[in-house]
Design an enzyme around this catalytic site. Sequence first.
Site, short mmCIF file in Angstrom:
data_model
loop_
_atom_site.label_atom_id
_atom_site.label_comp_id
_atom_site.label_asym_id
_atom_site.label_seq_id
_atom_site.Cartn_x
_atom_site.Cartn_y
_atom_site.Cartn_z
N HIS A 164 -8.43 -3.02 -9.21
CA HIS A 164 -8.76 -3.40 -8.06
C HIS A 164 -9.90 -3.30 -7.46
O HIS A 164 -11.12 -2.36 -8.10
CB HIS A 164 -8.37 -2.20 -7.38
CG HIS A 164 -8.63 -1.49 -6.13
ND1 HIS A 164 -8.75 -0.47 -5.58
CD2 HIS A 164 -7.90 -1.88 -4.95
CE1 HIS A 164 -8.79 -0.52 -3.88
NE2 HIS A 164 -7.82 -1.64 -3.65
N HIS A 174 0.78 -1.08 -0.16
CA HIS A 174 0.04 -0.14 0.24
C HIS A 174 0.77 1.26 0.44
O HIS A 174 0.29 2.34 0.73
CB HIS A 174 -1.30 -0.22 1.01
CG HIS A 174 -2.10 0.64 0.96
ND1 HIS A 174 -2.09 2.17 0.43
CD2 HIS A 174 -3.74 -0.30 1.11
CE1 HIS A 174 -3.74 1.98 0.16
NE2 HIS A 174 -4.68 0.62 0.03
O1 LIG Z 1 -5.52 -3.53 -3.29
C1 LIG Z 1 -6.20 -3.67 -2.61
O2 LIG Z 1 -7.17 -4.16 -1.93
C2 LIG Z 1 -6.25 -2.73 -0.73
O3 LIG Z 1 -5.04 -2.22 -1.10
C3 LIG Z 1 -6.97 -1.72 -0.29
O4 LIG Z 1 -7.90 -1.30 -0.89
C4 LIG Z 1 -6.49 -1.80 1.20
O5 LIG Z 1 -6.49 -2.38 2.17
C5 LIG Z 1 -7.58 -0.78 1.99
O6 LIG Z 1 -7.66 -0.15 3.00
MG LIG Z 2 -3.79 -2.39 -2.96
#
Ligand SMILES: O=C(O)[C@@H](O)[C@H](O)[C@H](O)CO
Ligand SMILES: [Mg+2]
Length: 388
Positions: free
Chosen positions: A316, A216
């Site tokens: 995503h 992240h």
């Molecule tokens: O790729 C993913 O799913 C992560 O980057 C989520 O958007 C994140 O953990 C949400 O807090």
């Molecule tokens: Mg992610």
Amino acid sequence: MKIKSVTARWLHVPIPYEKQHVSDFGRVASFDSVLVRIETECGLIGWGEAKEEVGSEGNSHGLVAIINQKFGPGLVGEDPRDINRLWELMYNGCRGHYALAHGHVFPIMGRRGVSIAALSGIDMALWDLLGKHLDAPVWRLLGGRKAERMAAYASGGWADAEHIGEQLLGYVARGGFKAVKMRVGVIDGDPVNSARRVIAARQALGPDIGLACDAHGTYTVAEAKRFCRLVEDCNLLWFEEPVTADDKRGVAEVRAATAIPIAAGESEFNRFDFRDLAELRAADVFQPDLAICGGISEAMRIGAIAAAWNIKLAPHLWTGALAFAAGMHVAAASPAGWLLEYSVGANPLLQELAEEQFSVQDGLVDIPDRPGLGITIRQDFVERYAIA
Ligand SMILES: O=C(O)[C@@H](O)[C@H](O)[C@H](O)CO
Ligand SMILES: [Mg+2]
């Protein structure tokens, strides 16, 4: 055909304490998203989803205001089938009319941030509407799907080194997933701790289950390189957002230093951001978020860039049912479409907003044949959780 109304509502869905997990940014106590509803004068309705934050939670007042007070009123009276034209008008702002008439554009308004998230939700609703109007699923409007089912990976993996194996094996048992994703970085401190968890995960999973890691954007370039060296024997499926998305050169530097594939894109906004990632040779996997990146229209363009640069598309999908479906339709139709994200944390917007379920069997999700996005919104759910 004419648009009668465009309305956005922020759904804030609390998660019961016992179902909450500790995610990248702390305990997840709610799931938030903005629903966009477009109605035509003849009574057809299209639904879309926009997100103000990349994660689960987030105050969405700003996004709701942009849709209800800015884009929405400008779209009333327009033909909703003119998706390309309306997209340009929103992206180019109030000068869009001038720009289109004169054959060049002044990109001043909907380019990035909350504005393009608003555009994304509207674009999604327009595609849904068009599909319902033509009685065809969105994937058919995009040129057809490559298969009837698509592979998904289970996205979770917050447990510590002692419990991570058990947690990930639980996902595999539940949906037959052939790949899983775990979080590293912000939730477990330095690369040595992260690597300890990843090595434990790989040992528990055995060699045949794909294992991805998501930082992240929390490491420095040096930390990310160190992490890669420590886990280079773990046969990772990918390493996601090693450093902040604002340092694309940094991401490229990490990629150049390792054989582990690099994934990026959930924090990017439009085709130009993805073009830059491609040109910098920063990523092997693109992860546009359909509720952020410019919607279905822009995700198809991003998919085309991926296809031209030998990059895989794995949207995503840390989202509600509408953006999940949108990502699925695009991935199913795009030449680079590869793998879907399936969030395993409590996510009522994915699991309860729609009458339909996205069930996973043998790690595969059915691509719906129903018109539009294939989602029937539960109005009672919307009324219960809408707070703006
Ligand atoms: O790729 C993913 O799913 C992560 O980057 C989520 O958007 C994140 O953990 C949400 O807090
Ligand atoms: Mg992610």
